[in-house]
Write a protein that holds these residues in place. Structure first.
Motif, PDB file in Angstrom:
ATOM      1  N   LYS A 107       0.997  -0.828  -0.511  1.00  0.00           N
ATOM      2  CA  LYS A 107      -0.162   0.296  -0.004  1.00  0.00           C
ATOM      3  C   LYS A 107       0.883   1.563  -0.385  1.00  0.00           C
ATOM      4  CE  LYS A 107      -3.849  -2.424   2.184  1.00  0.00           C
ATOM      5  NZ  LYS A 107      -4.309  -2.337   3.626  1.00  0.00           N
ATOM      6  N   GLU A 108       2.376   1.169   1.302  1.00  0.00           N
ATOM      7  CA  GLU A 108       3.051   2.627   1.131  1.00  0.00           C
ATOM      8  C   GLU A 108       3.307   2.631  -0.524  1.00  0.00           C
ATOM      9  OE1 GLU A 108       2.854  -0.149   2.836  1.00  0.00           O
ATOM     10  OE2 GLU A 108       2.939   0.657   5.063  1.00  0.00           O
ATOM     11  N   ARG A 109       4.111   1.655  -1.250  1.00  0.00           N
ATOM     12  CA  ARG A 109       4.344   1.929  -2.597  1.00  0.00           C
ATOM     13  C   ARG A 109       4.374   2.590  -3.489  1.00  0.00           C
ATOM     14  NH1 ARG A 109       9.344  -1.464  -3.388  1.00  0.00           N
ATOM     15  NH2 ARG A 109       9.869  -2.135  -1.848  1.00  0.00           N
ATOM     16  N   TYR A 110       2.101   1.810  -3.318  1.00  0.00           N
ATOM     17  CA  TYR A 110       1.236   2.052  -4.411  1.00  0.00           C
ATOM     18  C   TYR A 110       1.261   3.914  -4.131  1.00  0.00           C
ATOM     19  CZ  TYR A 110       0.004  -1.881  -7.141  1.00  0.00           C
ATOM     20  OH  TYR A 110       0.688  -2.865  -8.326  1.00  0.00           O
ATOM     21  N   GLN A 111       0.864   4.120  -3.051  1.00  0.00           N
ATOM     22  CA  GLN A 111       0.718   5.766  -2.532  1.00  0.00           C
ATOM     23  C   GLN A 111       2.058   6.634  -3.075  1.00  0.00           C
ATOM     24  OE1 GLN A 111      -1.591   7.055  -1.353  1.00  0.00           O
ATOM     25  NE2 GLN A 111      -0.349   8.938  -2.241  1.00  0.00           N
ATOM     26  N   GLU A 112       3.190   5.447  -2.738  1.00  0.00           N
ATOM     27  CA  GLU A 112       4.646   6.231  -3.558  1.00  0.00           C
ATOM     28  C   GLU A 112       4.737   6.792  -4.451  1.00  0.00           C
ATOM     29  OE1 GLU A 112       9.836   6.041  -2.627  1.00  0.00           O
ATOM     30  OE2 GLU A 112       8.008   5.439  -1.135  1.00  0.00           O
ATOM     31  N   ILE A 113       3.776   5.583  -6.140  1.00  0.00           N
ATOM     32  CA  ILE A 113       3.684   6.094  -7.242  1.00  0.00           C
ATOM     33  C   ILE A 113       3.195   6.821  -7.696  1.00  0.00           C
ATOM     34  CG2 ILE A 113       3.101   4.814  -9.040  1.00  0.00           C
ATOM     35  CD1 ILE A 113       5.698   3.861  -8.350  1.00  0.00           C
ATOM     36  N   VAL A 114       2.063   7.426  -6.693  1.00  0.00           N
ATOM     37  CA  VAL A 114       1.281   8.160  -7.031  1.00  0.00           C
ATOM     38  C   VAL A 114       1.598   9.412  -6.787  1.00  0.00           C
ATOM     39  CG1 VAL A 114      -0.787   9.794  -6.578  1.00  0.00           C
ATOM     40  CG2 VAL A 114      -1.127   7.049  -6.977  1.00  0.00           C
ATOM     41  N   ASP A 115       2.780   9.632  -5.513  1.00  0.00           N
ATOM     42  CA  ASP A 115       3.548  11.001  -4.719  1.00  0.00           C
ATOM     43  C   ASP A 115       4.567  10.758  -6.355  1.00  0.00           C
ATOM     44  OD1 ASP A 115       1.929  10.295  -2.798  1.00  0.00           O
ATOM     45  OD2 ASP A 115       3.031  10.487  -1.650  1.00  0.00           O
ATOM     46  N   LEU A 116       5.999  10.118  -6.374  1.00  0.00           N
ATOM     47  CA  LEU A 116       6.055  10.366  -7.076  1.00  0.00           C
ATOM     48  C   LEU A 116       5.693  11.282  -8.479  1.00  0.00           C
ATOM     49  CD1 LEU A 116       7.896   6.989  -7.369  1.00  0.00           C
ATOM     50  CD2 LEU A 116       8.530   9.293  -5.978  1.00  0.00           C
ATOM     51  N   VAL A 117       4.737  11.040  -9.502  1.00  0.00           N
ATOM     52  CA  VAL A 117       4.193  10.612 -10.251  1.00  0.00           C
ATOM     53  C   VAL A 117       3.947  12.189 -10.503  1.00  0.00           C
ATOM     54  CG1 VAL A 117       2.461  10.478 -11.979  1.00  0.00           C
ATOM     55  CG2 VAL A 117       2.999   8.561 -11.281  1.00  0.00           C
ATOM     56  N   ARG A 118       2.918  12.712  -9.429  1.00  0.00           N
ATOM     57  CA  ARG A 118       2.592  14.572  -9.002  1.00  0.00           C
ATOM     58  C   ARG A 118       3.251  15.046  -8.739  1.00  0.00           C
ATOM     59  NH1 ARG A 118      -2.488  14.538  -4.736  1.00  0.00           N
ATOM     60  NH2 ARG A 118      -1.930  16.133  -5.930  1.00  0.00           N
ATOM     61  N   GLY A 120       7.277  14.368  -7.969  1.00  0.00           N
ATOM     62  CA  GLY A 120       8.236  14.204  -8.057  1.00  0.00           C
ATOM     63  C   GLY A 120       9.832  13.557  -7.494  1.00  0.00           C
ATOM     64  N   LYS A 121      10.550  13.260  -7.943  1.00  0.00           N
ATOM     65  CA  LYS A 121      11.701  13.148  -7.301  1.00  0.00           C
ATOM     66  C   LYS A 121      12.038  12.994  -5.770  1.00  0.00           C
ATOM     67  CE  LYS A 121      16.959  13.071  -7.415  1.00  0.00           C
ATOM     68  NZ  LYS A 121      18.080  13.362  -8.508  1.00  0.00           N
ATOM     69  N   SER A 122      11.480  14.339  -4.754  1.00  0.00           N
ATOM     70  CA  SER A 122      10.968  14.549  -3.668  1.00  0.00           C
ATOM     71  C   SER A 122      11.203  13.879  -2.696  1.00  0.00           C
ATOM     72  CB  SER A 122      10.996  16.708  -3.256  1.00  0.00           C
ATOM     73  OG  SER A 122       9.271  16.742  -4.019  1.00  0.00           O
ATOM     74  N   LYS A 123       9.538  13.169  -3.302  1.00  0.00           N
ATOM     75  CA  LYS A 123       8.809  12.071  -2.978  1.00  0.00           C
ATOM     76  C   LYS A 123       9.497  10.503  -2.464  1.00  0.00           C
ATOM     77  CE  LYS A 123       5.651  14.893  -1.612  1.00  0.00           C
ATOM     78  NZ  LYS A 123       4.981  15.294  -0.467  1.00  0.00           N
ATOM     79  N   LEU A 124      11.165  10.586  -3.144  1.00  0.00           N
ATOM     80  CA  LEU A 124      11.289   9.189  -2.958  1.00  0.00           C
ATOM     81  C   LEU A 124      11.385   8.747  -1.418  1.00  0.00           C
ATOM     82  CD1 LEU A 124      14.472   9.113  -5.098  1.00  0.00           C
ATOM     83  CD2 LEU A 124      11.974   7.760  -5.302  1.00  0.00           C
ATOM     84  N   ASN A 125      11.273   7.365  -1.336  1.00  0.00           N
ATOM     85  CA  ASN A 125      10.504   7.254   0.109  1.00  0.00           C
ATOM     86  C   ASN A 125      11.184   5.575   0.105  1.00  0.00           C
ATOM     87  OD1 ASN A 125      10.725   6.692   2.986  1.00  0.00           O
ATOM     88  ND2 ASN A 125       8.659   7.058   2.581  1.00  0.00           N
ATOM     89  N   TYR A 132      14.454   5.121  -9.945  1.00  0.00           N
ATOM     90  CA  TYR A 132      13.378   6.378 -10.256  1.00  0.00           C
ATOM     91  C   TYR A 132      14.111   7.057 -11.214  1.00  0.00           C
ATOM     92  CZ  TYR A 132      10.940  11.097 -10.152  1.00  0.00           C
ATOM     93  OH  TYR A 132      10.021  11.775 -10.172  1.00  0.00           O
ATOM     94  N   TYR A 133      13.693   7.470 -12.167  1.00  0.00           N
ATOM     95  CA  TYR A 133      14.104   8.403 -13.255  1.00  0.00           C
ATOM     96  C   TYR A 133      13.863   9.246 -13.798  1.00  0.00           C
ATOM     97  CZ  TYR A 133      16.641   9.454 -17.705  1.00  0.00           C
ATOM     98  OH  TYR A 133      17.301   9.374 -18.716  1.00  0.00           O
ATOM     99  N   GLU A 134      14.641  10.506 -14.723  1.00  0.00           N
ATOM    100  CA  GLU A 134      13.736  11.643 -14.405  1.00  0.00           C
ATOM    101  C   GLU A 134      14.767  12.049 -16.047  1.00  0.00           C
ATOM    102  OE1 GLU A 134      12.963  15.029 -11.724  1.00  0.00           O
ATOM    103  OE2 GLU A 134      11.471  14.224 -10.611  1.00  0.00           O
ATOM    104  N   GLY A 135      14.097  11.710 -17.304  1.00  0.00           N
ATOM    105  CA  GLY A 135      14.577  12.294 -18.685  1.00  0.00           C
ATOM    106  C   GLY A 135      13.805  12.833 -19.749  1.00  0.00           C
ATOM    107  N   THR A 136      14.166  12.867 -20.497  1.00  0.00           N
ATOM    108  CA  THR A 136      13.318  13.063 -21.530  1.00  0.00           C
ATOM    109  C   THR A 136      12.880  12.395 -22.790  1.00  0.00           C
ATOM    110  OG1 THR A 136      15.196  13.848 -22.997  1.00  0.00           O
ATOM    111  CG2 THR A 136      13.858  15.170 -21.416  1.00  0.00           C
ATOM    112  N   ILE A 137      12.079  12.592 -24.261  1.00  0.00           N
ATOM    113  CA  ILE A 137      11.840  11.387 -24.668  1.00  0.00           C
ATOM    114  C   ILE A 137      11.454  12.764 -26.144  1.00  0.00           C
ATOM    115  CG2 ILE A 137      10.849   9.744 -23.454  1.00  0.00           C
ATOM    116  CD1 ILE A 137       8.225  10.950 -24.812  1.00  0.00           C
TER     117      ILE A 137
END
Length: 188
Positions: A107-118, A120-125, A132-137
């Motif tokens: 449950k915590e992992r799924y919530q973290e995915i939501v937080d990361l999408v919304r 970004g990186k500051s929500k890594l826990n 987790y990687y931020e890049g471009t396409i």
């Protein structure tokens, strides 16, 4: 992806998420992906567990999250998340009372995915920068939606010291083995 492109093109604004097999984002649907990016921005690409549909299918899937109504620009940041460990253990037993068990803070992992999408990186826990990687396409490619965090392959001084140490240990071992064989031949 033809259905995804059609559905997103019917929307004027908002957000959308789809789950689809990985080949859709890695080159099998480039023409549709390019069309999608003309009216929607890819916000996140989430690699799901391969056993997500155990018992029905064993296929690698991704969740793609879009902001609809905005053309994807080449410098727009996309959040690439490896969610192959979602915290659940799945079984494929027909008579089991439960085929899905929370074995690692699911449950915590799924919530973290939501937080990361919304946010970004500051929500890594729970997750790390390996997942987790931020890049471009490239909006003109359509085949680069399934990226993973780059791996630093540059050796460190510690790597070098360990390699030299392992080599020297092997050399000494080889010399001692030869010495033992010579001693046996001489009857010592």
């Amino acid at each position: 992806m033809i259905f995804v492109e059609k559905a997103l093109s019917m929307m004027n604004s908002g957000y959308a998420a789809i789950i689809i097999q990985s080949s859709a984002g890695s080159g099998k649907a480039t023409e549709y992906n390019k069309k999608i990016l003309k009216h929607s921005t890819l916000l996140a690409s989430i690699k799901m567990p391969v056993d997500l549909f155990i018992g029905k299918s064993s296929v690698q899937t991704y969740v793609y999250v879009f902001r609809v109504g905005e053309t994807h620009q080449k410098d727009d940041i996309v959040k690439f998340i490896d969610f192959t460990n979602d915290g659940y253990t799945r079984t494929n037993r027909k008579k089991a009372s439960t085929n899905l068990k929370d074995t690692d803070r699911a449950k915590e992992r799924y919530q973290e995915i939501v937080d990361l999408v919304r946010f970004g990186k500051s929500k890594l826990n729970i997750f790390t920068e390996k997942e987790y990687y931020e890049g471009t396409i490239d909006p003109e490619s359509g085949a680069d939606w399934n990226q993973t965090a780059p791996i630093d392959t540059k050796p460190t001084l510690e790597d070098f010291k360990k390699t030299v140490s392992d080599y020297l240990a092997w050399e000494v071992s080889t010399i001692l083995k030869k010495q033992d064989k010579e001693d046996e031949q001489l009857g010592k």
